[in-house]
Design a protein around this motif. Structure first.
Motif, PDB file in Angstrom:
ATOM      1  N   TRP A   5       0.831  -1.208   0.000  1.00  0.00           N
ATOM      2  CA  TRP A   5       0.000   0.000   0.000  1.00  0.00           C
ATOM      3  C   TRP A   5       0.867   1.261   0.000  1.00  0.00           C
ATOM      4  O   TRP A   5       0.531   2.249  -0.643  1.00  0.00           O
ATOM      5  CB  TRP A   5      -0.943   0.015   1.208  1.00  0.00           C
ATOM      6  N   GLN A   6       1.988   1.224   0.721  1.00  0.00           N
ATOM      7  CA  GLN A   6       2.891   2.382   0.712  1.00  0.00           C
ATOM      8  C   GLN A   6       3.482   2.591  -0.672  1.00  0.00           C
ATOM      9  O   GLN A   6       3.590   3.732  -1.139  1.00  0.00           O
ATOM     10  CB  GLN A   6       4.004   2.188   1.749  1.00  0.00           C
ATOM     11  N   ASN A   9       0.798   3.963  -2.915  1.00  0.00           N
ATOM     12  CA  ASN A   9       0.587   5.366  -2.562  1.00  0.00           C
ATOM     13  C   ASN A   9       1.667   6.242  -3.194  1.00  0.00           C
ATOM     14  O   ASN A   9       1.381   7.291  -3.767  1.00  0.00           O
ATOM     15  CB  ASN A   9       0.584   5.516  -1.044  1.00  0.00           C
ATOM     16  N   LYS A  10       2.912   5.792  -3.093  1.00  0.00           N
ATOM     17  CA  LYS A  10       4.042   6.573  -3.585  1.00  0.00           C
ATOM     18  C   LYS A  10       4.101   6.611  -5.108  1.00  0.00           C
ATOM     19  O   LYS A  10       4.320   7.671  -5.704  1.00  0.00           O
ATOM     20  CB  LYS A  10       5.340   5.989  -3.027  1.00  0.00           C
ATOM     21  N   LEU A  13      -0.739   6.616  -6.679  1.00  0.00           N
ATOM     22  CA  LEU A  13      -1.731   7.577  -6.194  1.00  0.00           C
ATOM     23  C   LEU A  13      -1.198   9.011  -6.184  1.00  0.00           C
ATOM     24  O   LEU A  13      -1.969   9.954  -6.297  1.00  0.00           O
ATOM     25  CB  LEU A  13      -2.231   7.162  -4.809  1.00  0.00           C
ATOM     26  N   ASP A  14       0.117   9.168  -6.053  1.00  0.00           N
ATOM     27  CA  ASP A  14       0.700  10.515  -6.112  1.00  0.00           C
ATOM     28  C   ASP A  14       0.448  11.185  -7.462  1.00  0.00           C
ATOM     29  O   ASP A  14       0.329  12.409  -7.550  1.00  0.00           O
ATOM     30  CB  ASP A  14       2.205  10.467  -5.849  1.00  0.00           C
ATOM     31  N   HIS A  19      -3.008  11.432  -1.705  1.00  0.00           N
ATOM     32  CA  HIS A  19      -1.978  10.996  -0.769  1.00  0.00           C
ATOM     33  C   HIS A  19      -2.650  10.315   0.433  1.00  0.00           C
ATOM     34  O   HIS A  19      -3.486  10.913   1.089  1.00  0.00           O
ATOM     35  CB  HIS A  19      -1.140  12.180  -0.297  1.00  0.00           C
ATOM     36  N   LEU A  20      -2.248   9.088   0.669  1.00  0.00           N
ATOM     37  CA  LEU A  20      -2.815   8.339   1.776  1.00  0.00           C
ATOM     38  C   LEU A  20      -1.993   8.582   3.037  1.00  0.00           C
ATOM     39  O   LEU A  20      -0.768   8.533   3.005  1.00  0.00           O
ATOM     40  CB  LEU A  20      -2.824   6.844   1.464  1.00  0.00           C
ATOM     41  N   SER A  21      -2.687   8.801   4.133  1.00  0.00           N
ATOM     42  CA  SER A  21      -1.996   8.961   5.413  1.00  0.00           C
ATOM     43  C   SER A  21      -1.613   7.584   5.944  1.00  0.00           C
ATOM     44  O   SER A  21      -2.105   6.552   5.471  1.00  0.00           O
ATOM     45  CB  SER A  21      -2.898   9.687   6.402  1.00  0.00           C
ATOM     46  N   ILE A  25      -3.364   3.863   5.395  1.00  0.00           N
ATOM     47  CA  ILE A  25      -2.589   2.710   4.942  1.00  0.00           C
ATOM     48  C   ILE A  25      -2.718   1.562   5.939  1.00  0.00           C
ATOM     49  O   ILE A  25      -2.875   0.395   5.547  1.00  0.00           O
ATOM     50  CB  ILE A  25      -1.112   3.098   4.708  1.00  0.00           C
ATOM     51  N   LEU A  39     -11.586   4.776  -0.431  1.00  0.00           N
ATOM     52  CA  LEU A  39     -10.423   5.047  -1.271  1.00  0.00           C
ATOM     53  C   LEU A  39     -10.792   4.995  -2.749  1.00  0.00           C
ATOM     54  O   LEU A  39     -10.429   5.873  -3.532  1.00  0.00           O
ATOM     55  CB  LEU A  39      -9.296   4.051  -0.970  1.00  0.00           C
TER      56      LEU A  39
END
Length: 161
Positions: A5-6, A9-10, A13-14, A19-21, A25, A39
Motif C-alpha cells: 500500500w505504501q 501510494n508513492k 496515487l501521487d 496521498h494516503l496517510s 494505509i 479510497l
C-alpha cells in the motif's frame, strides 16, 4: 500488505494528487471495513477530474487564444524521460493546471462580457420597441385629428383679415 500500500501510494496515487496517510494505509492493510470503498470513491473522483481536465484542455487548445499564449510561452514544453530522451509532454501537472486555469479564467471573462453585451442588446431592443409604439401612437393621433388642424388653419386666416 502495508509495504504494498505504501508503494502504491508513492508510485501510483501521487500521480492523481491522492496521498494516503499512515492511518489509512494501516486501515487498508488490516482490511478495515469500508476503507477500500472510500479510497476507490476518491480515486474515481480524481480520475474523473483528470479526464475532464484533459477534455477541456483539448477543447481549449483548439481555440485561437492558445496561439497568443504560445507566442509568450510553450503550453506543451519538452520533458526528458528517465533515460534522457526528449518527449513531447507537459513538464508537470502544475504547468498543465496553471495553463488550464489561465485559459479557463479567460473563457469565463469572455462569457461574462458576452452576457453583459446580450443584456445591453436586449435593453436596446426593448427601448426601440417602446419608441416604435410611441411613434405609432402619435401617428394615429395625427391621422385621427386632421379636421382640427384644418379648422385651426381656417381660423387663423379669418383672424388675419
Amino acid at each position: 500488505k502495508r509495504l504494498n500500500w505504501q508503494m502504491l501510494n508513492k508510485n501510483v496515487l501521487d500521480r492523481f494528487d491522492l496521498h494516503l496517510s499512515e492511518m489509512i494505509i494501516n486501515d487498508l492493510s488490516n482490511a478495515k471495513l469500508r476503507t477500500i470503498e472510500i479510497l476507490l470513491f476518491y480515486l474515481r473522483l480524481k480520475i474523473n477530474e483528470e479526464i475532464q481536465l484533459r477534455q477541456e484542455h483539448q477543447a481549449l487548445l483548439s481555440l485561437s487564444t492558445v496561439d497568443s499564449l504560445n507566442d509568450k510561452k510553450s503550453i506543451l514544453p519538452k520533458r526528458t524521460s528517465r533515460n534522457g530522451q526528449l518527449t513531447e509532454n507537459i513538464t508537470s501537472k502544475s504547468t498543465y493546471r496553471s495553463t488550464y486555469e489561465q485559459l479557463r479564467k479567460q473563457c469565463l471573462k469572455q462569457q461574462e462580457d458576452i452576457e453583459i453585451l446580450q443584456m445591453k442588446i436586449h435593453r436596446l431592443e426593448r427601448v426601440t420597441q417602446l419608441k416604435d409604439n410611441r411613434i405609432n401612437e402619435l401617428s394615429r393621433t395625427i391621422q385621427d385629428c386632421p379636421h382640427i388642424r384644418s379648422n385651426t388653419v381656417i381660423n387663423n386666416k379669418f383672424k388675419k383679415t
